[in-house]
Design a protein around this motif. Sequence first.
Motif, PDB file in Angstrom:
ATOM      1  N   UNK A 256       6.843   9.120  11.349  1.00 32.31           N
ATOM      2  CA  UNK A 256       8.164   8.500  11.158  1.00 32.31           C
ATOM      3  C   UNK A 256       8.112   6.975  11.136  1.00 32.31           C
ATOM      4  N   UNK A 257       7.025   6.369  11.659  1.00 26.26           N
ATOM      5  CA  UNK A 257       6.949   4.910  11.740  1.00 26.26           C
ATOM      6  C   UNK A 257       6.381   4.261  10.478  1.00 26.26           C
ATOM      7  N   UNK A 258       5.978   5.057   9.493  1.00 26.80           N
ATOM      8  CA  UNK A 258       5.407   4.494   8.267  1.00 26.80           C
ATOM      9  C   UNK A 258       6.517   4.165   7.275  1.00 26.80           C
ATOM     10  N   UNK A 259       6.491   2.914   6.768  1.00 26.27           N
ATOM     11  CA  UNK A 259       7.554   2.426   5.874  1.00 26.27           C
ATOM     12  C   UNK A 259       7.161   2.457   4.403  1.00 26.27           C
ATOM     13  N   UNK A 260       5.870   2.427   4.106  1.00 23.09           N
ATOM     14  CA  UNK A 260       5.452   2.405   2.712  1.00 23.09           C
ATOM     15  C   UNK A 260       3.954   2.182   2.594  1.00 23.09           C
ATOM     16  N   UNK A 261       3.455   2.264   1.360  1.00 24.34           N
ATOM     17  CA  UNK A 261       2.025   2.054   1.114  1.00 24.34           C
ATOM     18  C   UNK A 261       1.847   1.200  -0.134  1.00 24.34           C
ATOM     19  N   UNK A 262       0.675   0.608  -0.240  1.00 22.46           N
ATOM     20  CA  UNK A 262       0.316  -0.170  -1.414  1.00 22.46           C
ATOM     21  C   UNK A 262      -1.187  -0.307  -1.451  1.00 22.46           C
ATOM     22  N   UNK A 263      -1.717  -0.712  -2.587  1.00 20.59           N
ATOM     23  CA  UNK A 263      -3.163  -0.816  -2.713  1.00 20.59           C
ATOM     24  C   UNK A 263      -3.550  -2.266  -2.970  1.00 20.59           C
ATOM     25  N   UNK A 264      -4.320  -2.837  -2.062  1.00 16.77           N
ATOM     26  CA  UNK A 264      -4.813  -4.202  -2.224  1.00 16.77           C
ATOM     27  C   UNK A 264      -6.317  -4.124  -2.466  1.00 16.77           C
ATOM     28  N   UNK A 265      -6.708  -4.428  -3.709  1.00 15.18           N
ATOM     29  CA  UNK A 265      -8.092  -4.265  -4.134  1.00 15.18           C
ATOM     30  C   UNK A 265      -8.512  -2.801  -3.913  1.00 15.18           C
ATOM     31  N   UNK A 266      -9.572  -2.536  -3.150  1.00 22.69           N
ATOM     32  CA  UNK A 266     -10.055  -1.170  -2.932  1.00 22.69           C
ATOM     33  C   UNK A 266      -9.472  -0.524  -1.679  1.00 22.69           C
ATOM     34  N   UNK A 267      -8.631  -1.259  -0.980  1.00 27.11           N
ATOM     35  CA  UNK A 267      -8.174  -0.785   0.323  1.00 27.11           C
ATOM     36  C   UNK A 267      -6.693  -0.414   0.280  1.00 27.11           C
ATOM     37  N   UNK A 268      -6.369   0.743   0.877  1.00 20.10           N
ATOM     38  CA  UNK A 268      -4.980   1.172   0.968  1.00 20.10           C
ATOM     39  C   UNK A 268      -4.311   0.461   2.142  1.00 20.10           C
TER      40      UNK A 268
END
Length: 342
Positions: free
Chosen positions: A55-67
Amino acid sequence: MLSTLKTETKDCLFEEIIGLFNMSDVSIDDIQNIPKYRSDLDLKEICRHLSSTFKDICGVGCRMQKLQIVVKDVQTFTTEEKQNRLRQVLRDFKISAYELVPMSIKKYLTPGDSVAVGYVRSGSFGCFAKENNTQNHETVMYGLFSKHLVPSSEQINVLHVMEGGEPKSVGNVIGSTVEGGKLDIAAAALSIRKDECDARFKTARGKQISGEIRIIEPEKLRGRKVHIWGAKSKPGIGIITVPEHSCTGMDYTLILVEDIADGEGNIENLFAQPGDSGAIACTDGPGQEYVIPISMMIGEYTEKDGQNVERKTYATVPLQSGLRQISEMIGKKVELCFGTGH
């Protein structure tokens, strides 16, 4: 040379290199040893799966090879059990490299924000002004707003901006600007940093853009459309009908604005609503390349015309007159400032 750089510095350098290739005709896919973005990841699916599990996760994105996984509080993921669960979910997506990023969006104070003094009356933040300290070359920042927002109690003098329903102190009301002067305009000495201020205005279409000082003669203001972006109206659009309204006992004149109506008198656009006091009425420059701040919204009154039909009129303070009054009360020349943190 690259081996001596910090990881964060190298990542930023790679970002710039990729940007240069993206602006050229050369494909970066043919260049070796430069990390690429993970184009094979279904970020929407990963986000949906993670947010339904944690429940504490707000979103994701990819910066270079790392999530990057954006969380409300990193501390909630310090337990071994939670880390193992997270790694297990990511393994299902064949992801091994990731990092947790705290949700820490810094909000700017900007014209039109909802403000209050002592939580009694709320209105709109007008705009930023400044005076240069010639002794140490520091720029002193002020916030302008409607004087009638200040309660009569002398003990209440903190200007608050409302952030997500919660008040945040941004400055202290300057007493002399409340006690003196006949125009309904006051100033607060801001306590926040310059990089927390966004002094840009908005065009009628909502584009944030710098303002420009233009002295427009009263006769050229008549019939001009103006707009506000206040705490309530987003936007409010009106038309200047009386560019010079002289009030009894006042040294300055006001600018009167009315709602925009069609040929039959039906209102098409409202100019303002309760809570918009303090918002700055602007007019767009040619091509909407800039806006011209004209006046500050202070209130409304209703009158009847010759056919006994009620007409709402909005009173606004000419900004140049307001700035002169503030300067007189403070004892220093104050001028508008435009752009982010300027």
